[in-house]
Enzyme design. Structure first.
Site, PDB file in Angstrom:
ATOM      1  N   TYR A   1       0.824  -1.221   0.000  1.00  0.00           N
ATOM      2  CA  TYR A   1       0.000   0.000   0.000  1.00  0.00           C
ATOM      3  C   TYR A   1       0.848   1.257   0.000  1.00  0.00           C
ATOM      4  O   TYR A   1       0.311   2.352  -0.168  1.00  0.00           O
ATOM      5  CB  TYR A   1      -0.963  -0.002   1.193  1.00  0.00           C
ATOM      6  CG  TYR A   1      -2.035  -1.036   1.035  1.00  0.00           C
ATOM      7  CD1 TYR A   1      -1.727  -2.386   1.191  1.00  0.00           C
ATOM      8  CD2 TYR A   1      -3.329  -0.698   0.677  1.00  0.00           C
ATOM      9  CE1 TYR A   1      -2.682  -3.357   1.002  1.00  0.00           C
ATOM     10  CE2 TYR A   1      -4.289  -1.666   0.491  1.00  0.00           C
ATOM     11  CZ  TYR A   1      -3.952  -2.997   0.652  1.00  0.00           C
ATOM     12  OH  TYR A   1      -4.896  -3.959   0.464  1.00  0.00           O
TER      13      TYR A   1
ATOM     14  N   LYS B   1       2.198 -14.833   5.482  1.00  0.00           N
ATOM     15  CA  LYS B   1       2.517 -15.840   4.459  1.00  0.00           C
ATOM     16  C   LYS B   1       4.038 -16.001   4.471  1.00  0.00           C
ATOM     17  O   LYS B   1       4.726 -15.855   3.441  1.00  0.00           O
ATOM     18  CB  LYS B   1       1.979 -15.353   3.103  1.00  0.00           C
ATOM     19  CG  LYS B   1       2.039 -16.375   1.994  1.00  0.00           C
ATOM     20  CD  LYS B   1       0.975 -17.440   2.086  1.00  0.00           C
ATOM     21  CE  LYS B   1       1.169 -18.471   0.988  1.00  0.00           C
ATOM     22  NZ  LYS B   1       0.357 -19.679   1.172  1.00  0.00           N
TER      23      LYS B   1
ATOM     24  N   ASP C   1      -3.333 -18.173   4.164  1.00  0.00           N
ATOM     25  CA  ASP C   1      -4.395 -18.925   3.476  1.00  0.00           C
ATOM     26  C   ASP C   1      -5.141 -19.808   4.460  1.00  0.00           C
ATOM     27  O   ASP C   1      -6.374 -19.935   4.400  1.00  0.00           O
ATOM     28  CB  ASP C   1      -3.845 -19.736   2.282  1.00  0.00           C
ATOM     29  CG  ASP C   1      -2.522 -20.431   2.574  1.00  0.00           C
ATOM     30  OD1 ASP C   1      -2.029 -20.318   3.723  1.00  0.00           O
ATOM     31  OD2 ASP C   1      -1.985 -21.086   1.668  1.00  0.00           O
TER      32      ASP C   1
ATOM     33  N   ASP D   1      -6.620  -6.461   4.650  1.00  0.00           N
ATOM     34  CA  ASP D   1      -7.645  -5.941   3.733  1.00  0.00           C
ATOM     35  C   ASP D   1      -8.549  -7.096   3.281  1.00  0.00           C
ATOM     36  O   ASP D   1      -9.779  -7.035   3.380  1.00  0.00           O
ATOM     37  CB  ASP D   1      -6.934  -5.293   2.536  1.00  0.00           C
ATOM     38  CG  ASP D   1      -7.866  -4.443   1.683  1.00  0.00           C
ATOM     39  OD1 ASP D   1      -9.080  -4.449   1.928  1.00  0.00           O
ATOM     40  OD2 ASP D   1      -7.364  -3.773   0.754  1.00  0.00           O
TER      41      ASP D   1
HETATM   42  O1  LIG Z   1      -8.648   2.708  -0.758  1.00  0.00           O
HETATM   43  C1  LIG Z   1      -9.300   1.921  -1.438  1.00  0.00           C
HETATM   44  O2  LIG Z   1      -9.847   2.263  -2.476  1.00  0.00           O
HETATM   45  C2  LIG Z   1      -9.488   0.502  -0.986  1.00  0.00           C
HETATM   46  C3  LIG Z   1      -9.034   0.284   0.429  1.00  0.00           C
HETATM   47  C4  LIG Z   1      -9.598  -0.939   1.015  1.00  0.00           C
HETATM   48  O3  LIG Z   1     -10.091  -1.831   0.365  1.00  0.00           O
HETATM   49  C5  LIG Z   1      -9.584  -1.064   2.459  1.00  0.00           C
HETATM   50  O4  LIG Z   1      -8.945  -0.284   3.141  1.00  0.00           O
HETATM   51  O5  LIG Z   1     -10.227  -1.996   2.969  1.00  0.00           O
HETATM   52 MG   LIG Z   2     -10.806  -3.465   1.588  1.00  0.00          MG
END
Ligand SMILES: O=C(O)CCC(=O)C(=O)O
Ligand SMILES: [Mg+2]
Ligand SMILES: NC(=O)C1=CN([C@@H]2O[C@H](COP(=O)(O)OP(=O)(O)OC[C@H]3O[C@@H](n4cnc5c(N)ncnc54)[C@H](OP(=O)(O)O)[C@@H]3O)[C@@H](O)[C@H]2O)C=CC1
Length: 478
Positions: A163, A240, A341, A365
Site C-alpha cells: 500500500y 505468508k 491462506d 484488507d
Molecule cells: O482505498 C481503497 O480504495 C481501498 C481500500 C480498502 O479496500 C480497504 O482499506 O479496505
Molecule cells: Mg478493503
C-alpha cells in the site's frame, strides 16, 4: 496559532480534542470533521449523523453534543476546490487540528489514475492500526451456519506493505532499468536466488515490511488482548511467511520478539505453552522427548536441526518455567501464528478459536472483508484507523457505486464505525444505545435490502437506508 482555511469554516461553537500519551482528551462539545464520501456516501452519511446525534441526545440529555465540521475529499472536493483537488489542504488541516474524524468511502480507480485517498489519509496521519471488529448481531442472515461463533478483531498494519504504492508500470524506462539491474547485479549476487530471472515484460512493485511498523501494530493488538476476558485474550499473527520469508515471515518473528520482550510477564507463545504443558503432564520428560512432541517429524530431521529444537525447549524451560509453568501460562495472553491462506478457512471451520488477528496491510484488507461476510456482509463491517495523535473512523466497505443515491444501501457499517468512535471518545452510553438499536432493528426484521434478501423468509419490501436509521433510533427506548 490560528488555523486558517481556504474554503471551509469550522463551527462557531465547540471545542478541540487533544491527545496525551496516545489517548484522546475529549470535551463535552467536541468539533469533529466528517467526509461524506463518494458513491453511497450520499445515502450513508446523513443516516449515520442522524443516529449518532440522536444517541448522544438521548444518552446525555444535552450535556454532550458533537459539533460536526464538514470537510471535503474525493469527487465532492473536486466540485468545491477544482479539478484533481481530491484531497485539499483544508481537509488535512482540519483533521490535524481536531484529531478525530469520520468518513464515508472514497473511490479509487483501478489500473491508473489517482492513488487511494483512503490509504493517503492513513499514511499522512500515520494511522498505523486499522481496527476492524467482526461480531454477529442475533438474527442477521449469514451464509455461514454458525456466524455467532465468530467474534474477531482484525488489527491490520495500515501504513506500509504494497500500500506504500511504490511500483513501476511494465515497459517504462525505470521498470526496464530496475529489472535489468536486478537480473544482472542483485539476483546473481545472492546465491539463494539461483538462476532466477524477472521476466523482461514485468511490472514491478515493492513490498516493504519494517520491524518498527510490524511491532507497533502488534503492540496495539496485544494491548487490546489484555482487555479481553479468557479465552478471547489471544493474538494470532497472520502471515505468508513460508513464501515471503523476509517480509511476512519477519512480521511473524518481530511479533513474537515483541511479545516476549515487552509483554514477557503477561504473554505466552503457543510453542511455549506446548513445551510447558508437556513438562507439566510428565515432570520427568526429557528435553529430547519434549522436542519430539512439539515438532512433528522430529526424528526425520538432521542432527543440527534436532539440536536447535532441543536448545529452544531448554531455553524456554530455563527462562519461564518458574513464572509461566505449572499451569500459570493458562492465565496469560496467548500469542500464536497462522499462515494467511489457512486463517481464511480457520475463521470458517473453527471461528470460536480466534480473537485478535494481527496482520500486515494486504492480508488484513482481504481478511476483514471475508470476516465481515460471515457475520452478515459488508453492511455490518465497521472500522477505525488509529494512530498516536489522530484517529479516522470508516467502514470496511467501499463506495458500492451501483447503489449510490438510491437510499437503499445498508448504513450499518458507518453507523457502527460511529459506535467505535464514541467508544474511543469514552462516550460508552451513546455507543451502547446504538448497538441496542441495531440489534433490536435486526431482531424485528427491520433491515435494508442486503440483509432482507438473505432472511428466512425474505423481508419484502426492505427498509430504505434512511428508514433503517429511523428504526435504530426508534429502539433506543426499548
Ligand atoms: O482505498 C481503497 O480504495 C481501498 C481500500 C480498502 O479496500 C480497504 O482499506 O479496505
Ligand atoms: Mg478493503
Ligand atoms: N475505505 C474506503 O473508502 C474503501 C474504498 N473502496 C473503493 O470503493 C470502490 C468500489 O469498490 P468495490 O470493490 O465495488 O467494493 P464495495 O465494498 O464498494 O462494494 C462491493 C459490494 O459489496 C456490497 N456492499 C458494499 N457496501 C455495502 C453496504 N454498505 N451495505 C450492503 N452491501 C454493501 C455490495 O454488494 P451487492 O451489490 O451484492 O449488495 C457492493 O456491490 C472502489 O473505488 C474501491 O477502491 C473500497 C474499499 C474501501
Amino acid at each position: 496559532m490560528t488555523v486558517s482555511y481556504e474554503k471551509i469554516t469550522p463551527p462557531t461553537t465547540g471545542s478541540t480534542i487533544t491527545f496525551s500519551d496516545g489517548k484522546p482528551l475529549v470535551p463535552d462539545d467536541p468539533i469533529i470533521p466528517f467526509i461524506r464520501g463518494d458513491g453511497t456516501g450520499v445515502d450513508i452519511w446523513p443516516a449515520t449523523e442522524k443516529v449518532i446525534d440522536a444517541a448522544i441526545a438521548t444518552a446525555y440529555a444535552g450535556q454532550r453534543k458533537i459539533h460536526w465540521f464538514k470537510v471535503y475529499a474525493g469527487d465532492e472536493a473536486c466540485e468545491i476546490y477544482g479539478t484533481y483537488q481530491y484531497l485539499p489542504q483544508d481537509t488535512l488541516t482540519a483533521i490535524k487540528e481536531y484529531g478525530i474524524a469520520i468518513k464515508g468511502p472514497l473511490t479509487t480507480p483501478i489500473g491508473g489514475g489517482i492513488r487511494s485517498l483512503n490509504v493517503a489519509l492513513r499514511q499522512i496521519f500515520d494511522l498505523y492500526a486499522c481496527v476492524r471488529p467482526c461480531r454477529y448481531y442475533a438474527g442477521t442472515p449469514s451464509p455461514h451456519k454458525t456466524p455467532e461463533k465468530l467474534d474477531v478483531i482484525v488489527y491490520r498494519e495500515n501504513t506500509e506493505d504494497i500500500y506504500l504504492g511504490i511500483e513501476w508500470k511494465q515497459g517504462t524506462e525505470i521498470a526496464d532499468k530496475l529489472i535489468n539491474y536486478l537480473n544482472t547485479e542483485l539476483i546473481p549476487a545472492t546465491p539463494e536466488h539461483g538462476k532466477k530471472q524477472i521476466p523482461l515484460d514485468a511490472g514491478i512493485g515493492i513490498k516493504p515490511i519494517s520491524k518498527t511498523g510490524s511491532q507497533r501494530l502488534v503492540r496495539r493488538a496485544i494491548e487490546r488482548a489484555l482487555t479481553l476476558p479468557k479465552p478471547k485474550n489471544q493474538v494470532t499473527l497472520v502471515h505468508k511467511g513460508n513464501i515471503m520469508k523476509y517480509t511476512e515471515g519477519a512480521f511473524r518473528d518481530w511479533g513474537y520478539e515483541l511479545a516476549k520482550s515487552e509483554f514477557r510477564d503477561v504473554c505466552v507463545t503457543e510453542m511455549e505453552s506446548w513445551i510447558l504443558s508437556n513438562k507439566e503432564k510428565n515432570p520427568d520428560l526429557s528435553i529430547e522427548d519434549n522436542a519430539r512432541m512439539v515438532e512433528p517429524g522430529y526424528d526425520a530431521l538432521t542432527d543440527e536441526k534436532k539440536a536447535k529444537i532441543c536448545q529452544e525447549v531448554t531455553s524456554v524451560l530455563d527462562a519461564i518455567w518458574e513464572t509461566h509453568g505449572k499451569g500459570q501460562w493458562q492465565d496469560k495472553i496467548m500469542v500464536n501464528d497462522r499462515i494467511a491462506d489457512s486463517i481464511f478457512q480457520q475463521i470458517q471451520t473453527r471461528p470460536d478459536e480466534y480473537s485478535i488477528l494481527a496482520t500486515m496491510n494486504l492480508n488484513g484488507d482481504y481478511l476483514s472483508d471475508a470476516a465481515a461476510a460471515i457475520v452478515g456482509g459488508l453492511g455490518m463491517g465497521p472500522g477505525a484507523n488509529i494512530g498516536d495523535t489522530c484517529a479516522i473512523f470508516e467502514a470496511t466497505h467501499g463506495t458500492a457505486p451501483k447503489h449510490a443515491g438510491l437510499d437503499r444501501i445498508n448504513p450499518g457499517s458507518v453507523i457502527l464505525s460511529g459506535v467505535m468512535m464514541l467508544e474511543y471518545m469514552g462516550w460508552q452510553e451513546a455507543a451502547d444505545l446504538i448497538k441496542k438499536g441495531i440489534a433490536a432493528a435486526i431482531a424485528n426484521r427491520q433491515v435494508t435490502y442486503d440483509l432482507a434478501r438473505l432472511m428466512e423468509p425474505p423481508v419484502n419490501p426492505p427498509l430504505k437506508c434512511s428508514e433503517f436509521a429511523d428504526a435504530i433510533i426508534s429502539h433506543f427506548g426499548d
